[in-house]
Design a protein around this motif. Structure first.
Motif, short mmCIF file in Angstrom:
data_model
loop_
_atom_site.label_atom_id
_atom_site.label_comp_id
_atom_site.label_asym_id
_atom_site.label_seq_id
_atom_site.Cartn_x
_atom_site.Cartn_y
_atom_site.Cartn_z
N SER A 503 0.85 -1.19 0.00
CA SER A 503 0.00 0.00 0.00
C SER A 503 0.89 1.24 0.00
O SER A 503 2.01 1.23 0.54
N LYS A 504 0.38 2.32 -0.61
CA LYS A 504 1.21 3.53 -0.68
C LYS A 504 0.34 4.79 -0.73
O LYS A 504 -0.84 4.73 -1.09
N LEU A 505 0.94 5.90 -0.36
CA LEU A 505 0.26 7.19 -0.43
C LEU A 505 0.27 7.68 -1.87
O LEU A 505 1.29 7.56 -2.57
N VAL A 506 -0.85 8.25 -2.30
CA VAL A 506 -0.95 8.80 -3.65
C VAL A 506 -1.69 10.13 -3.58
O VAL A 506 -2.23 10.51 -2.55
N GLY A 507 -1.74 10.83 -4.73
CA GLY A 507 -2.42 12.13 -4.78
C GLY A 507 -1.42 13.26 -4.80
O GLY A 507 -0.24 13.09 -4.41
N HIS A 509 -1.03 15.78 -2.94
CA HIS A 509 -0.47 16.09 -1.63
C HIS A 509 -0.32 14.83 -0.77
O HIS A 509 -0.26 14.91 0.46
N LEU A 510 -0.30 13.67 -1.45
CA LEU A 510 -0.19 12.37 -0.76
C LEU A 510 -1.28 12.22 0.30
O LEU A 510 -1.03 11.73 1.41
N GLU A 511 -2.48 12.64 -0.08
CA GLU A 511 -3.58 12.62 0.87
C GLU A 511 -4.43 11.35 0.82
O GLU A 511 -5.26 11.10 1.69
N HIS A 512 -4.22 10.53 -0.23
CA HIS A 512 -5.01 9.31 -0.41
C HIS A 512 -4.13 8.09 -0.20
O HIS A 512 -2.89 8.18 -0.26
N ILE A 513 -4.76 6.93 0.01
CA ILE A 513 -3.99 5.69 0.15
C ILE A 513 -4.46 4.69 -0.91
O ILE A 513 -5.66 4.39 -1.00
N LYS A 514 -3.53 4.22 -1.70
CA LYS A 514 -3.80 3.12 -2.63
C LYS A 514 -3.48 1.84 -1.85
O LYS A 514 -2.35 1.58 -1.47
N LEU A 515 -4.54 1.07 -1.60
CA LEU A 515 -4.44 -0.06 -0.71
C LEU A 515 -4.26 -1.38 -1.47
O LEU A 515 -4.84 -1.58 -2.54
N GLU A 516 -3.47 -2.27 -0.89
CA GLU A 516 -3.40 -3.66 -1.32
C GLU A 516 -3.50 -4.49 -0.06
O GLU A 516 -2.58 -4.48 0.77
N LEU A 517 -4.66 -5.18 0.08
CA LEU A 517 -5.03 -5.76 1.37
C LEU A 517 -5.27 -7.26 1.29
O LEU A 517 -5.65 -7.80 0.24
N VAL A 518 -5.07 -7.92 2.42
CA VAL A 518 -5.42 -9.33 2.59
C VAL A 518 -6.12 -9.48 3.94
O VAL A 518 -6.02 -8.61 4.81
N ASP A 519 -6.84 -10.61 4.09
CA ASP A 519 -7.34 -10.97 5.41
C ASP A 519 -6.96 -12.42 5.68
O ASP A 519 -6.27 -13.05 4.86
#
Length: 575
Positions: A503-507, A509-519
């Motif tokens: 997962s990483k910050l994007v946008g 102003h780096l205000e959003h999060i591009k998520l890569e998730l598992v459970d």
């Protein structure tokens, strides 16, 4: 603003009534839960829901006065009377006018349309418009998406020999205008099964009745359902019953062979060769049509929607797109000014349960949008006023569950005019009445609003594990479209998810999060996006568990379908 998360599991009674569905979708239990929440408990009902059919539309003649309306229209056409199609300047009004005008133009030539200017004439039918119609020899006016309160104006028209057929969906008063026919499913004596049609929907039912009475067949009218779908989405009427059927088939039309004008807007919005969804209509197509009436003239929107030549339509769409750009700039400036005023108020005023704000220099075409922004930001019923033609004129917006129409109506004795729905009302008053209106509006809201209505609520439809997001589940979930009030896009909650490590910050102003998730139920990695939630990134990046509420969005990337979790909120868990 953090919402309260609500989840209401099915009651024992709901579980019992949904047994048939639970058996049918045993391997996809969340689907049966979603269906039962919508009052669907049998396989037969589920099939009707998943496959909306135009055969399930109600007879238009169930609507009071429909016989009178059709007879008067037939008489006008038989006598070669001049007919005027009149409508409001917003999306619902302009699509209504375009639909009725285009359809009747196939069978009758002595016909024209009229859209009032927001700034010179204001909402609804004006004496000026009636006088112009009389000068042109008009004998019948079909008025769409307005007119239900135009008592004096229609009396005046009658004295000039002009009849009115009203096709409206706004809440009527006890006294009704002296029209030949009033088509409105909200009339007190109406037993029409679908009460919450859009204005364009009422116009469609009128044309459906006209078609049936003259044996014209249904195909030509059904080809115009794309206009009805746009009106339903933009006016945010309940996506149930006939509205859902018309929107379902209207979206099919939008995606295959849309109206020439809509095709031009689709190209402007860069939606060509994409699967157009209800969200695209709400956030891209609708605002552009609306911008015409907000910034210049709603007539330009009708000219676009009745265009027959694509190159001509595209030029009109480009002009309307520029109006929308201008609208966005004004919207931001006025919203910022309104926020500055509210933030500068003393604590006592800030503690009020409602917002009433006035600036005589604000742009009249934008204040409805600003009212929506303030309601979203402060979660209070909001009224935004400006000065127009010597009156304080405004728009109001409400929070979920609170009837703002009743709140405004409680001050009707000091208002010059008002009208609308449960969640949105337009109003005007003398400038000197603003303080008294503000006092009364706050008193009514404070006495009637529930504490829960002043706090954002996030309703969870079902808890999901990632293992349950299977191809079968996604295929069935797709069939819940189109979404809207009464059939909202399902919100799911998955507990204890963790970052896959990427997962990483994007946008900007780096205000959003591009998520890569598992459970812990599946090895599959799910992509997601969380807007304006960078404050959670440190916790997420540390690979500690957290809960997410989200909707499931589908799209195509390099011709392959993919899903993305649109994360609405994140909650850090204690574990």
């Amino acid at each position: 603003m953090i919402s309260k998360w609500n989840y209401l599991p099915l009651t024992t009674e709901q579980q019992k009534s949904g047994t048939e569905l639970a058996e049918k979708y045993a391997d996809c239990q969340p689907i049966s839960e979603l269906l039962v929440q919508r009052g669907i408990t049998t396989q037969e009902e589920a099939e009707k829901f998943f496959h909306p059919s135009l055969k399930d539309m109600h007879s238009p003649f169930l609507m009071p006065d429909m016989d009178k309306a059709v007879n008067r229209l037939n008489k006008a056409m038989g006598s070669k009377e001049r007919i005027l199609i009149f409508g409001d300047y917003d999306v619902d009004g302009t699509t209504s006018v375009a639909l009725v005008y285009k359809y009747l133009q196939n069978y009758y030539s002595n016909i024209d349309y009229y859209i009032p200017t927001r700034y010179d004439e204001g909402y609804g039918v004006s004496m000026r418009a009636i006088e112009e119609a009389a000068q042109q020899g008009v004998k019948l006016i079909i008025i769409l998406d307005c007119g239900i309160k135009a008592i004096d104006e229609i009396k005046y028209a009658k004295s000039l020999g002009i009849d009115f057929i009203i096709c409206d969906h706004h809440v009527p008063d006890e006294e009704l205008p002296p029209a030949v026919a009033i088509l409105n499913p909200k009339l007190e004596n109406s037993t029409y099964p679908c009460q919450h049609l859009s204005g364009c929907g009422v116009g469609y039912k009128f044309m459906q009745a006209f078609s049936q009475s003259n044996g014209l067949g249904s195909a030509e009218l059904e080809n115009m359902l794309d206009l009805v779908a746009v009106s339903i989405a933009a006016d945010i009427v309940p996506m149930v019953d006939e509205n859902r059927i018309m929107t379902y088939w209207g979206l099919k039309r939008l995606n295959s062979n849309p109206n020439v004008g809509l095709r031009a807007i689709i190209k402007i919005c860069q939606l060509s060769n994409r699967d157009i969804t209800i969200s695209d209509v709400i956030f891209k197509i609708g605002p552009r049509i609306n911008a015409s009436g907000r910034m210049q003239s709603g007539r330009e929107a009708v000219e676009l929607l009745v265009a027959r030549d694509f190159s001509d339509a595209y030029q009109k769409a480009k002009a309307i797109d520029q109006y929308n750009r201008d609208r966005k700039e004004l919207d931001k400036r006025i919203t910022d000014e309104a926020n500055a005023i509210l933030e500068s108020q003393d604590e006592k005023i800030q503690q009020r349960k409602s917002i009433v704000i006035y600036n005589k220099d604000w742009h009249k075409g934008i204040i409805g949008i600003v009212a929506s922004r303030l309601t979203e930001l402060y979660y209070k019923p909001s009224v935004v006023l400006t000065l127009s033609n010597g009156l304080a004129t405004g728009s109001s917006r409400s929070v979920q569950g609170f009837d703002i129409y009743s709140a405004v109506e409680s001050s009707r004795d000091i208002l010059e005019n008002f009208g609308g729905h449960t969640y949105a009302v337009g109003l005007s008053m003398k400038e000197e009445n603003i303080p008294e209106f503000t006092r009364r509006f706050e008193k009514y809201v404070a006495e009637h609003i529930l504490p829960t209505q002043l706090t954002p609520q996030l309703d969870i439809d079902a808890y999901l594990t990632f293992a349950e997001i299977t191809p079968e589940f996604l295929s069935l979930l797709r069939k819940f479209n189109p979404f809207g009030p009464g059939n909202p896009k399902p919100v799911f909650c998955t507990r204890g998810v963790i970052d896959y490590g990427t997962s990483k910050l994007v946008g900007k102003h780096l205000e959003h999060i591009k998520l890569e998730l598992v459970d812990n139920t599946s090895g599959k990695v799910f992509n997601g996006i969380s807007f304006n939630m960078s404050r959670y990134f440190e916790h997420i990046h540390s690979r500690k568990p957290f809960d997410i509420c989200y909707t499931i969005e589908e799209g195509k990337r390099t011709n392959h379908p993919h899903i993305q979790l649109q994360v609405k909120e994140i909650r850090i868990t204690d574990v």
